[in-house]
Write a protein that holds these residues in place. Structure first.
Motif, PDB file in Angstrom:
ATOM      1  N   PRO A 199       0.817  -1.212   0.000  1.00  0.00           N
ATOM      2  CA  PRO A 199       0.000   0.000   0.000  1.00  0.00           C
ATOM      3  C   PRO A 199       0.853   1.266   0.000  1.00  0.00           C
ATOM      4  N   THR A 200       2.141   1.110   0.284  1.00  0.00           N
ATOM      5  CA  THR A 200       3.054   2.253   0.354  1.00  0.00           C
ATOM      6  C   THR A 200       4.247   2.000  -0.553  1.00  0.00           C
ATOM      7  N   PRO A 201       4.923   3.047  -1.016  1.00  0.00           N
ATOM      8  CA  PRO A 201       6.116   2.837  -1.847  1.00  0.00           C
ATOM      9  C   PRO A 201       7.232   2.198  -1.032  1.00  0.00           C
ATOM     10  N   LEU A 202       7.985   1.305  -1.659  1.00  0.00           N
ATOM     11  CA  LEU A 202       9.116   0.648  -1.018  1.00  0.00           C
ATOM     12  C   LEU A 202      10.377   1.006  -1.799  1.00  0.00           C
ATOM     13  N   LYS A 203      11.243   1.779  -1.167  1.00  0.00           N
ATOM     14  CA  LYS A 203      12.462   2.216  -1.841  1.00  0.00           C
ATOM     15  C   LYS A 203      13.629   2.106  -0.880  1.00  0.00           C
ATOM     16  N   ASP A 204      14.634   1.333  -1.277  1.00  0.00           N
ATOM     17  CA  ASP A 204      15.812   1.101  -0.444  1.00  0.00           C
ATOM     18  C   ASP A 204      17.056   1.283  -1.304  1.00  0.00           C
ATOM     19  N   LYS A 205      17.822   2.312  -1.034  1.00  0.00           N
ATOM     20  CA  LYS A 205      18.988   2.603  -1.870  1.00  0.00           C
ATOM     21  C   LYS A 205      20.094   1.567  -1.703  1.00  0.00           C
ATOM     22  N   TYR A 206      20.062   0.814  -0.613  1.00  0.00           N
ATOM     23  CA  TYR A 206      21.119  -0.176  -0.381  1.00  0.00           C
ATOM     24  C   TYR A 206      20.926  -1.412  -1.258  1.00  0.00           C
TER      25      TYR A 206
ATOM     26  N   ALA B 267      12.900 -10.110  -6.358  1.00  0.00           N
ATOM     27  CA  ALA B 267      12.432 -10.803  -5.154  1.00  0.00           C
ATOM     28  C   ALA B 267      13.520 -10.807  -4.083  1.00  0.00           C
ATOM     29  N   LEU B 268      14.767 -10.993  -4.497  1.00  0.00           N
ATOM     30  CA  LEU B 268      15.880 -10.964  -3.548  1.00  0.00           C
ATOM     31  C   LEU B 268      16.018  -9.580  -2.925  1.00  0.00           C
ATOM     32  N   GLN B 269      15.855  -8.539  -3.734  1.00  0.00           N
ATOM     33  CA  GLN B 269      15.876  -7.180  -3.190  1.00  0.00           C
ATOM     34  C   GLN B 269      14.762  -6.992  -2.163  1.00  0.00           C
ATOM     35  N   TYR B 270      13.576  -7.522  -2.470  1.00  0.00           N
ATOM     36  CA  TYR B 270      12.409  -7.352  -1.608  1.00  0.00           C
ATOM     37  C   TYR B 270      12.636  -7.993  -0.241  1.00  0.00           C
ATOM     38  N   VAL B 271      13.169  -9.214  -0.212  1.00  0.00           N
ATOM     39  CA  VAL B 271      13.314  -9.911   1.070  1.00  0.00           C
ATOM     40  C   VAL B 271      14.574  -9.484   1.825  1.00  0.00           C
ATOM     41  N   ARG B 272      15.510  -8.777   1.157  1.00  0.00           N
ATOM     42  CA  ARG B 272      16.734  -8.354   1.833  1.00  0.00           C
ATOM     43  C   ARG B 272      16.673  -6.917   2.337  1.00  0.00           C
TER      44      ARG B 272
ATOM     45  N   ARG C  94      16.387  -3.630   4.242  1.00  0.00           N
ATOM     46  CA  ARG C  94      16.325  -3.351   5.679  1.00  0.00           C
ATOM     47  C   ARG C  94      16.217  -1.867   5.976  1.00  0.00           C
ATOM     48  N   HIS C  95      16.260  -1.025   4.935  1.00  0.00           N
ATOM     49  CA  HIS C  95      16.346   0.423   5.162  1.00  0.00           C
ATOM     50  C   HIS C  95      15.135   1.154   4.577  1.00  0.00           C
ATOM     51  N   LEU C  96      13.968   0.521   4.683  1.00  0.00           N
ATOM     52  CA  LEU C  96      12.740   1.145   4.181  1.00  0.00           C
ATOM     53  C   LEU C  96      12.090   2.026   5.232  1.00  0.00           C
ATOM     54  N   ASP C  97      12.291   1.672   6.500  1.00  0.00           N
ATOM     55  CA  ASP C  97      11.678   2.405   7.607  1.00  0.00           C
ATOM     56  C   ASP C  97      12.474   2.115   8.866  1.00  0.00           C
ATOM     57  N   GLY C  98      11.993   2.586   9.983  1.00  0.00           N
ATOM     58  CA  GLY C  98      12.703   2.366  11.233  1.00  0.00           C
ATOM     59  C   GLY C  98      12.610   0.950  11.755  1.00  0.00           C
TER      60      GLY C  98
ATOM     61  N   ARG D  41      11.835  -6.242   7.753  1.00  0.00           N
ATOM     62  CA  ARG D  41      12.272  -7.149   6.709  1.00  0.00           C
ATOM     63  C   ARG D  41      11.690  -8.554   6.926  1.00  0.00           C
ATOM     64  N   MET D  42      11.644  -9.011   8.171  1.00  0.00           N
ATOM     65  CA  MET D  42      11.106 -10.344   8.438  1.00  0.00           C
ATOM     66  C   MET D  42       9.631 -10.428   8.076  1.00  0.00           C
ATOM     67  N   LYS D  43       8.878  -9.360   8.292  1.00  0.00           N
ATOM     68  CA  LYS D  43       7.467  -9.373   7.904  1.00  0.00           C
ATOM     69  C   LYS D  43       7.331  -9.504   6.392  1.00  0.00           C
ATOM     70  N   ARG D  44       8.204  -8.813   5.647  1.00  0.00           N
ATOM     71  CA  ARG D  44       8.163  -8.943   4.190  1.00  0.00           C
ATOM     72  C   ARG D  44       8.571 -10.348   3.766  1.00  0.00           C
ATOM     73  N   GLN D  45       9.533 -10.926   4.462  1.00  0.00           N
ATOM     74  CA  GLN D  45       9.935 -12.294   4.139  1.00  0.00           C
ATOM     75  C   GLN D  45       8.778 -13.266   4.367  1.00  0.00           C
ATOM     76  N   GLN D  46       8.036 -13.061   5.452  1.00  0.00           N
ATOM     77  CA  GLN D  46       6.895 -13.929   5.727  1.00  0.00           C
ATOM     78  C   GLN D  46       5.824 -13.765   4.652  1.00  0.00           C
ATOM     79  N   ARG D  47       5.561 -12.520   4.265  1.00  0.00           N
ATOM     80  CA  ARG D  47       4.579 -12.269   3.213  1.00  0.00           C
ATOM     81  C   ARG D  47       5.018 -12.929   1.905  1.00  0.00           C
ATOM     82  N   PHE D  48       6.304 -12.808   1.609  1.00  0.00           N
ATOM     83  CA  PHE D  48       6.799 -13.378   0.364  1.00  0.00           C
ATOM     84  C   PHE D  48       6.708 -14.899   0.400  1.00  0.00           C
ATOM     85  N   LEU D  49       7.029 -15.492   1.535  1.00  0.00           N
ATOM     86  CA  LEU D  49       6.956 -16.944   1.659  1.00  0.00           C
ATOM     87  C   LEU D  49       5.519 -17.433   1.470  1.00  0.00           C
ATOM     88  N   ALA D  50       4.563 -16.696   2.025  1.00  0.00           N
ATOM     89  CA  ALA D  50       3.150 -17.052   1.837  1.00  0.00           C
ATOM     90  C   ALA D  50       2.759 -16.925   0.369  1.00  0.00           C
TER      91      ALA D  50
END
Length: 496
Positions: A217-224, A241-246, A248-252, A258-267
């Motif tokens: 629902p929100t933009p995801l941008k990580d320069k790393y 997909a690797l960028q998505y699950v790795r 770590r610098h999208l928010d505080g 990152r683990m929540k995104r990994q869980q979503r991706f695994l589902a």
């Protein structure tokens, strides 16, 4: 394939000896073949880890050939004083940094520069219930405070006594065996099997599935990592997909987010594997399995028989049968001399969580099943900090008052003084100052289909002009990165 396609089918005809062919004249042929479904079709759905798809059954010979390609490790050698075995199967799934196996072109494209580290990026306990109808995934933050047991350092050969570390240091100092010992000491859950996946196998798996769909629902941008996703739904191939699950610098939230995104991706990965027909197509099934097994390591006991037995048992598995959570955190930023900032688990809540795993009890048993479409939408700005003025842009009397009340009910700081717009509009419009674009996106999540219109100099107040297309206000929720939620979600609740 090591043999022609006909060979796997022969065992299926053996249960029908020639003497059964003579039947009533009207059914001379149909009595032999159509009523029988191919065995691989009767085992269409498997478990959370794509590696376990090998057990769904193209045939014993095929699975044996795939099993031969798995790198084996003696993960449980000489281990003593282990926890008592519970019910079901517990697999420790570890993701490692394998960037040294990736091409230079992909390393540049997906920001995988630098030297590979002998470390773990991800760690999860995957529990498969004894009845093989449920999978529970518990993420273990790599920065968790851990008491490492006495061991011999695999790098220096020096013997160390028990000492505090971050959890991912166990792999660096003692590989899979020390990682398992440390996890068992912390959770009192006996690990039955160990599976290690690197970047390469992850990317290949996603590619051979044709990509995996994720939504945000929100933009995801990580320069790393180079991740750059606009709000909406996206189909990610291996590199993205690797960028998505790795990332770590999208928010505080850092590693917890990152683990929540990994869980979503695994589902989502499970959903794709079980709904796309890949398990009903032997060739694609074989390709997916080879992609995964080509660069993984597993304990010596996780072999052909285990894969086949598990596949036969898991015929009714689906995304709704899976549940995901993260170990409860009691103290963020727990400082340890010589180690730095760690995450300290909440001992009482963690014990309840792992007690349920040991006893083979579902974590979401006490939670009502939620309709994913009705679930609150996560937003990046707390609604109570967003000031909103509502105007009626239609001829419907009282519409602005209803919109104002609905937005206030979901947490937005409305003026409670709706007005009439100077002109009627066919579509609901959100006017905002570009400096408050994150607030505007959070408000837009509550008004599906609304048009975002930038108005420089408008100031912090957002303005909603309700149009003729308005139907309802959707509930939203703000997840404070500094205070992670302790939730259990089912697989079907986090897929698009």
């Amino acid at each position: 394939m090591p043999s022609p396609p006909r060979s796997p089918a022969r065992p299926q005809r053996r249960p029908h000896p020639p003497r059964r062919v003579p039947r009533p004249p009207e059914r001379p042929v149909r009595s032999v073949r159509p009523p029988r479904r191919p065995r691989w079709a009767m085992r269409a759905v498997t478990t959370l880890s794509v590696v376990v798809l090998a057990s769904a059954g193209i045939g014993h010979a095929v699975v044996t050939s795939l099993d031969a390609g798995i790198a084996r490790i003696d993960a449980f050698k000489d281990m003593k004083n282990r926890p008592r075995a519970g019910h079901g199967m517990n697999l420790l799934l570890v993701g490692t940094d394998g960037r040294d196996k990736i091409s230079e072109q992909d390393r540049r494209a997906y920001r995988l520069g630098g030297q590979p580290c002998h470390c773990t990026d991800t760690m999860m306990i995957v529990h498969i219930s004894e009845d093989r109808e449920r999978a529970t995934v518990v993420s273990l933050p790599r920065d968790s405070y851990a008491d490492m047991p006495a061991h011999v350092d695999q790098n220096s050969g020096r013997r160390h006594g028990p000492h505090p570390v971050k959890l991912n240091a166990a792999y660096a100092e003692g590989g899979p065996q020390l990682t398992i010992r440390t996890v068992e000491n912390m959770t009192h859950v006996k690990i039955d099997h160990y599976l290690e996946v690197d970047f390469t196998s992850f990317m290949r798996t996603v590619d051979v599935l044709g990509g995996v769909k994720v939504c945000t629902p929100t933009p995801l941008k990580d320069k790393y990592t180079g991740l750059d996703l606009a709000p909406g739904t996206h189909t990610l191939l291996g590199g993205q997909a690797l960028q998505y699950v790795r990332a770590r610098h999208l928010d505080g939230a850092s590693d917890l987010g990152r683990m929540k995104r990994q869980q979503r991706f695994l589902a989502a990965l499970l959903d794709k594997a079980t709904s796309s027909g890949v398990l009903l197509n032997p060739m694609r099934f074989r390709d997916v399995t080879r992609a995964v097994l080509g660069s993984v390591r597993a304990d010596a006991g996780f072999g052909t028989d285990e894969l086949l037995d598990l596949g036969r048992a898991m015929r009714n598995f689906s995304p709704s049968s899976s549940e995901f959570t993260t170990v409860p955190i009691g103290q963020m930023n727990f400082q340890v001399k010589g180690i730095g900032s760690t995450l300290k688990w909440d001992p009482a809540k963690a014990e309840r969580l792992f007690g349920a795993v040991r006893d083979d009890r579902p974590l979401a048993a006490d939670q009502p099943r939620r309709d994913p479409a009705a679930a609150p939408v996560p937003v990046e700005v707390a609604p109570d900090t967003i000031r909103v003025q509502v105007a009626n842009g239609t001829g419907t009397a009282g519409l602005a008052k209803r919109v104002d009340a609905a937005l206030a009910a979901t947490g937005f700081a409305t003026t409670r003084q709706p007005v009439t717009a100077p002109a009627r509009v066919p579509r609901t419009v959100i006017s905002y100052d570009p400096r408050w674009d994150r607030s505007a996106r959070s408000l837009a999540a509550a008004l599906p289909g609304a048009e975002l219109r930038a108005v420089p100099g408008q100031g912090p107040m957002l303005k909603v002009t309700a149009g003729a297309d308005f139907t309802n206000v959707r509930k939203v929720r703000f997840e404070d990165p500094a205070r992670p939620e302790e939730t259990v979600v089912r697989g079907n609740e986090v897929v698009c």
